[in-house]
Design a protein around this motif. Structure first.
Motif, short mmCIF file in Angstrom:
data_model
loop_
_atom_site.label_atom_id
_atom_site.label_comp_id
_atom_site.label_asym_id
_atom_site.label_seq_id
_atom_site.Cartn_x
_atom_site.Cartn_y
_atom_site.Cartn_z
N UNK A 564 0.60 -1.10 -0.03
CA UNK A 564 0.24 0.01 -0.10
C UNK A 564 0.96 1.21 0.01
N UNK A 565 1.47 1.02 0.03
CA UNK A 565 2.96 2.31 0.48
C UNK A 565 3.73 2.95 -0.39
N UNK A 566 4.41 1.76 -1.45
CA UNK A 566 4.93 2.18 -2.67
C UNK A 566 4.03 2.03 -4.00
N UNK A 567 2.57 1.43 -3.62
CA UNK A 567 1.47 1.59 -5.16
C UNK A 567 1.81 2.26 -5.91
N UNK A 568 1.44 3.51 -5.32
CA UNK A 568 1.22 5.19 -6.28
C UNK A 568 2.63 5.04 -6.80
N UNK A 569 3.77 4.42 -6.50
CA UNK A 569 4.74 5.15 -7.26
C UNK A 569 4.60 3.64 -8.31
N UNK A 570 5.04 2.62 -7.68
CA UNK A 570 4.99 1.74 -8.53
C UNK A 570 4.23 1.52 -10.40
N UNK A 571 2.95 2.25 -8.97
CA UNK A 571 1.76 2.32 -10.78
C UNK A 571 1.90 3.30 -11.10
N UNK A 572 2.18 4.50 -11.06
CA UNK A 572 2.74 5.85 -12.12
C UNK A 572 3.98 5.30 -13.13
N UNK A 573 4.74 4.08 -12.78
CA UNK A 573 5.80 3.55 -13.49
C UNK A 573 4.92 2.89 -14.98
N UNK A 574 4.47 1.65 -13.86
CA UNK A 574 3.05 1.45 -14.96
C UNK A 574 2.38 2.10 -16.33
N UNK A 575 2.31 3.48 -15.09
CA UNK A 575 1.57 4.09 -16.23
C UNK A 575 1.83 4.48 -17.44
N UNK A 576 3.40 4.35 -17.36
CA UNK A 576 4.20 4.82 -18.15
C UNK A 576 4.28 4.08 -19.22
N UNK A 577 4.08 2.56 -18.99
CA UNK A 577 4.74 1.58 -19.55
C UNK A 577 4.82 1.50 -21.30
N UNK A 578 5.87 1.47 -22.14
CA UNK A 578 5.29 1.57 -23.08
C UNK A 578 5.72 0.40 -24.38
N UNK A 579 4.99 0.48 -25.29
CA UNK A 579 5.42 -0.93 -25.91
C UNK A 579 6.44 -1.68 -26.19
N UNK A 580 7.29 -2.37 -25.64
CA UNK A 580 8.54 -3.36 -26.26
C UNK A 580 9.21 -2.99 -24.78
N UNK A 581 8.69 -3.26 -24.23
CA UNK A 581 9.47 -2.85 -22.89
C UNK A 581 9.46 -4.33 -22.87
N UNK A 582 10.34 -5.03 -21.75
CA UNK A 582 10.53 -6.19 -20.99
C UNK A 582 9.74 -6.14 -19.57
N UNK A 583 8.81 -6.56 -19.18
CA UNK A 583 8.47 -7.34 -18.05
C UNK A 583 8.08 -8.68 -16.72
N UNK A 584 8.14 -8.17 -15.89
CA UNK A 584 7.66 -9.40 -14.94
C UNK A 584 7.34 -8.96 -13.61
N UNK A 585 5.79 -9.85 -13.99
CA UNK A 585 4.44 -9.61 -12.20
C UNK A 585 4.01 -10.93 -12.26
N UNK A 586 4.30 -10.50 -11.69
CA UNK A 586 3.33 -11.66 -10.17
C UNK A 586 2.75 -11.52 -9.24
N UNK A 587 1.68 -12.41 -10.06
CA UNK A 587 -0.15 -12.06 -9.33
C UNK A 587 -0.19 -13.19 -8.51
N UNK A 588 -0.96 -13.27 -7.05
CA UNK A 588 -1.69 -14.28 -6.34
C UNK A 588 -3.45 -14.20 -6.60
N UNK A 589 -3.13 -15.57 -7.09
CA UNK A 589 -4.58 -16.36 -7.08
C UNK A 589 -5.53 -17.11 -6.55
N UNK A 590 -5.78 -17.08 -5.54
CA UNK A 590 -5.93 -18.15 -4.61
C UNK A 590 -4.20 -18.55 -3.96
N UNK A 591 -4.68 -19.87 -4.01
CA UNK A 591 -2.62 -20.24 -3.81
C UNK A 591 -2.17 -19.92 -4.27
#
Ligand SMILES: [Zn+2]
Length: 630
Positions: A564-591
Motif C-alpha cells: 500500500x505504501x509504494x503502490x502509487x509510485x509503482x503504478x505511476x511507472x506502470x502508467x508510463x509503460x510503453x510497448x517493447x518494454x520487458x516486464x516481470x509481474x507476479x500475481x496471486x490467484x487463490x493459493x
C-alpha cells in the motif's frame, strides 16, 4: 475586488497629511530596495538562512508575510510553515519582540528600531511523503528544494513581503558554492567571489514583490541549453540526478514544439526570454512526488520522474510545457483584477478558470494538430479522453461558480476539471465561432482581440468579460455561456461534433496497461492491503492475452513487492509503460502464484471514440478543416 489599490491610496492620503520632515524620512525608507539574501553555502540541517533588510520604518508596527497561496495554484500552500527561528533584530543587534499572528504572518512592534529580519527556510521536496506543498496530493513545481547538488529556488518559498512595501524594489543576493551552475531570468546586477573563492554571491534586481514570485531560479549540478525560437531566447535547465536525461537530449523536442507554438500563435506579443526549469525526480523516499508544472509569466518549473524512457518524457514535456508556454496568452495578456492585484495572503479568485486553464489546455492540444505534430486520430483520442474524465466528475456544476470558490471544500475536488471540461468549453467556443464566421474566427482570434484590448498591464472586470466577449462575437455564445459555463447544464458534445461532421461511436481503441480508455482496471482492498485487477481487466487486450483474470492480486512488479505504501509510485511507472518494454509481474490467484515474464505489446480496449461521419456534407467538412487547420 481591488483591495491592494485601495490600500495604496489610503496610505498615500495619510502620508500627504504628515509633516514634511516625516514624509522625507518615509521616502528614504520606502524608495530604497528591500535587501534580501539567501545563503546556500551555509545550509544547516537542510535549512537555508535568509536575511531581509527593509530599511528604516517610520511606523510603530509592521507585518511580514510569506505567501499563503501563490499564483497559478488554486490551493493553500502556507509557505510560512517552512520558516524556522524567525528573529527581528534592532540597530544595536538585540532581538525585538515578534508576534506570530498565523502560519504565514509575523508582526513586529517597535518597528522603527528594526534593522533586519533573519530566519531559516526548510525545503518542501523531501517531505512530500507526509506533507509538502499541496498536502495529500503534492504539487512539487510550486515547492522548494535544498540539496547539495540542486536548489529549486521558487523564491515565494524563501522571500516574503511587508504589507506596506509590496511595491518596493527588491535586491536579492544568492550565495552558493562556486562550482554550481545557476540560471535565473531576474536581472543580474553583479557577481562577487568570496575571499577564499569557494562561493559566489550573485545579486539580482526585482522591480517589485510580484517579480520575486514570478521568477524562479535553479542552482546546481545541472546542464543548460539555450536556443532561439523566432525572437524568443529559450533557456532549458535540466537537473537529472543520475544523468539519465539532459538538456541536450530534450532540446530538439522542445525546439520543434516551441517553433510550432510560435507559428500557431502568429503575431501575439510574447517575451524576449523564456526559461524552462526541469527537475527530474529519482523516485526515492525523499524525492518530490507531485509531478507537473507551474507557469510563470516568462518561465515554467517542471517536475517529472527521472525513470521515464526518453520518448515518454519527451512526449509528456510537449504536453506539459506547451500548456505552460501558452499561459503567455492567458492569464499573462488577458486576466482579471483578481489575478492582476493578486493577494498572496487572502486571495480572491476569478470566475474564469475556463479561460486561464481551459482555453490554455485546449490550445496545447489544438496547436499539435494545427501544426501537424500529431494526426487527427490522436487529437480526437485526446478530446475523447477529456470528455470521459470530465463525465466522471461533476458535470452539472457551474464553471464560473466553481472557479470563484475553488478553495472551498465543495469545489476544490472539482478543480481538475478545468483541464478537462475547461478545455472542452474552449473547443465548443472555437467550433461555434468558426461556424458563425465562415471559418474565419475562432477562440485564438478571440484571445488575440482580448489581448489587444487589455494586455498584460490592464486587467478586465471579472463580472463583465463574458458580456464583452458576446458583444465582440455572436449571440450563440451568449446562449452557450449562460447554459454551460455560468449555468450548470451539461454540454451535449455530439451536437458540436455534428457541426464538423464527426460522431461519437464505439470502436477498438489504444489504451495503456492500467486503464481501459480512462477507467482503472485495478482496485484496492484496504483491509487486506492488496492491489488487484478488477473485472475490467478482461477487456484490456494485453492482460487478457496473458491470461490475467479479475481478482488476481498484484504481488510484485519488476521484482519490487507491491505494498500500500509504494503502490502509487509503482503504478505511476506502470502508467508510463510503453510497448517493447520487458516486464516481470507476479500475481496471486487463490493459493497459486502466476508469473508473467514478457515484452509489452500495444494494448487495446473497446471504447467510445470520435469518428468521421461517413455522410458528412461539404459544409461540415469545410468547418472541420477550418477548426483543425486554422
Ligand atoms: Zn495551467
Amino acid at each position: 475586488m481591488n483591495k491592494r489599490k485601495l490600500t495604496t491610496l489610503f496610505v498615500g492620503i495619510l502620508l500627504a497629511s504628515c509633516g514634511s520632515s516625516r514624509t522625507a524620512i518615509n521616502d528614504l525608507a520606502t524608495s530604497r530596495p528591500i535587501e534580501t539574501s539567501i545563503n546556500l553555502s551555509q545550509v544547516i540541517d537542510d535549512k537555508a538562512p535568509v536575511i531581509i533588510n527593509p530599511g528604516r520604518f517610520t511606523v510603530e508596527t509592521v507585518t511580514y508575510r510569506l505567501p499563503k497561496v501563490v499564483q497559478g495554484t488554486y490551493s493553500v500552500s502556507d509557505f510560512g510553515k517552512y520558516v524556522d527561528d524567525f528573529k527581528a533584530i534592532d540597530y544595536n543587534g538585540n532581538e525585538l519582540s515578534v508576534t506570530k499572528v498565523d502560519t504565514n504572518t509575523w508582526t513586529i512592534a517597535n518597528a522603527t528600531q528594526l534593522e533586519k529580519i533573519t530566519y531559516l527556510v526548510n525545503d518542501t521536496f523531501d517531505i512530500e511523503s507526509s506533507g509538502g506543498i499541496g498536502g495529500e496530493q503534492p504539487f512539487s513545481p510550486a515547492g522548494t528544494n535544498i540539496e547539495p547538488d540542486n536548489y529549486v529556488l521558487n523564491l515565494h518559498g524563501f522571500i516574503g513581503y511587508f504589507d506596506s512595501l509590496k511595491n518596493n524594489q527588491y535586491k536579492l543576493d544568492v550565495t552558493a558554492s562556486s562550482d554550481l551552475v545557476r540560471t535565473s531570468a531576474l536581472q543580474n546586477i553583479e557577481t562577487k567571489a568570496s575571499d577564499d573563492g569557494k562561493s559566489l554571491t550573485t545579486s539580482y534586481f526585482a522591480p517589485r514583490y510580484f517579480d520575486i514570485t514570478d521568477n524562479p531560479m535553479m542552482y546546481g549540478k545541472m546542464d543548460v541549453e539555450e536556443f532561439q525560437v523566432g525572437d524568443i531566447k529559450i533557456v532549458l535547465s535540466v537537473y537529472s540526478p543520475n544523468k539519465t536525461h539532459s538538456a541536450t537530449s530534450l532540446k530538439e523536442t522542445m525546439f520543434t514544439m516551441m517553433q510550432a507554438q510560435k507559428e500557431y500563435l502568429g503575431d501575439v506579443n510574447t517575451t524576449p526570454r523564456y526559461d524552462i526549469y526541469v527537475y527530474l525526480s529519482a523516485g526515492k523516499e525523499d524525492s518530490p512526488k507531485g509531478f507537473g508544472a507551474l507557469e510563470h509569466h516568462t518561465s515554467t518549473v517542471v517536475v517529472m520522474p527521472e525513470s521515464m524512457p526518453v520518448e515518454a518524457l519527451a512526449k509528456s514535456m510537449v504536453d506539459i510545457v506547451s500548456h505552460e508556454f501558452f499561459h503567455i496568452v492567458t492569464p499573462l495578456s488577458v486576466h482579471s483584477e483578481d489575478v492582476h492585484y493578486f493577494d498572496y495572503s487572502n486571495p480572491t479568485f476569478s470566475k474564469h478558470l475556463w479561460m486561464y486553464e481551459g482555453v490554455t489546455e485546449y490550445f496545447a492540444n489544438l496547436f499539435q494538430i494545427d501544426q501537424g505534430l500529431i494526426e487527427e486520430d490522436e487529437f480526437y483520442g485526446n478530446v475523447m479522453g477529456k470528455i470521459q474524465t470530465s463525465l466522471a466528475m461533476n458535470d452539472a456544476m457551474s464553471f464560473t461558480e466553481m472557479s470563484e470558490n475553488v478553495l472551498e471544500e465543495k469545489y476544490a475536488p472539482q478543480y481538475y476539471n478545468v483541464y478537462q471540461k475547461g478545455a472542452l468549453i474552449g473547443m465548443c467556443i472555437d467550433i461555434l465561432m468558426r461556424e458563425e464566421s465562415d471559418g474565419n474566427r475562432g477562440v485564438l482570434s478571440l484571445m488575440k482581440e482580448l489581448s489587444n484590448k487589455y494586455g498584460k498591464n490592464k486587467p478586465f472586470e471579472d463580472d463583465k468579460v463574458i458580456d464583452e466577449i458576446v458583444a465582440m462575437t455572436y449571440p450563440s455564445l451568449r446562449t452557450f455561456f449562460d447554459s454551460h459555463v455560468i449555468g450548470n447544464t451539461p454540454i451535449n458534445y455530439s451536437a458540436f461534433f455534428n457541426k464538423v461532421g464527426l460522431i461519437i461511436g464505439e470502436s477498438k481503441i489504444k489504451t495503456n496497461y492500467l486503464q481501459n480508455a480512462g477507467a482503472l482496471i485495478v482496485g484496492v482492498n484496504p483491509t487486506k492491503g492488496e492491489i488487484y485487477f478488477n473485472d475490467l481487466v478482461s477487456e484490456n487486450s494485453f492482460w487478457d492475452a496473458q491470461g490475467v483474470k479479475p481478482n488476481d492480486v498484484i504481488k510484485s512488479i519488476d521484482g519490487t513487492e507491491v505494498t500500500m505504501q509504494n503502490a502509487n509510485q509503482i503504478f505511476q511507472q506502470v502508467f508510463m509503460w510503453q510497448p517493447g518494454k520487458e516486464i516481470k509481474v507476479k500475481l496471486g490467484r487463490g493459493d497459486d502464484i502466476i508469473e508473467i515474464n514478457t515484452t509489452l505489446t500495444q494494448s487495446y480496449t473497446m471504447g467510445k471514440s470520435i469518428m468521421k461521419k461517413a455522410d458528412a456534407n461539404e459544409t461540415q467538412k469545410e468547418l472541420r478543416k477550418a477548426w483543425l487547420k486554422g
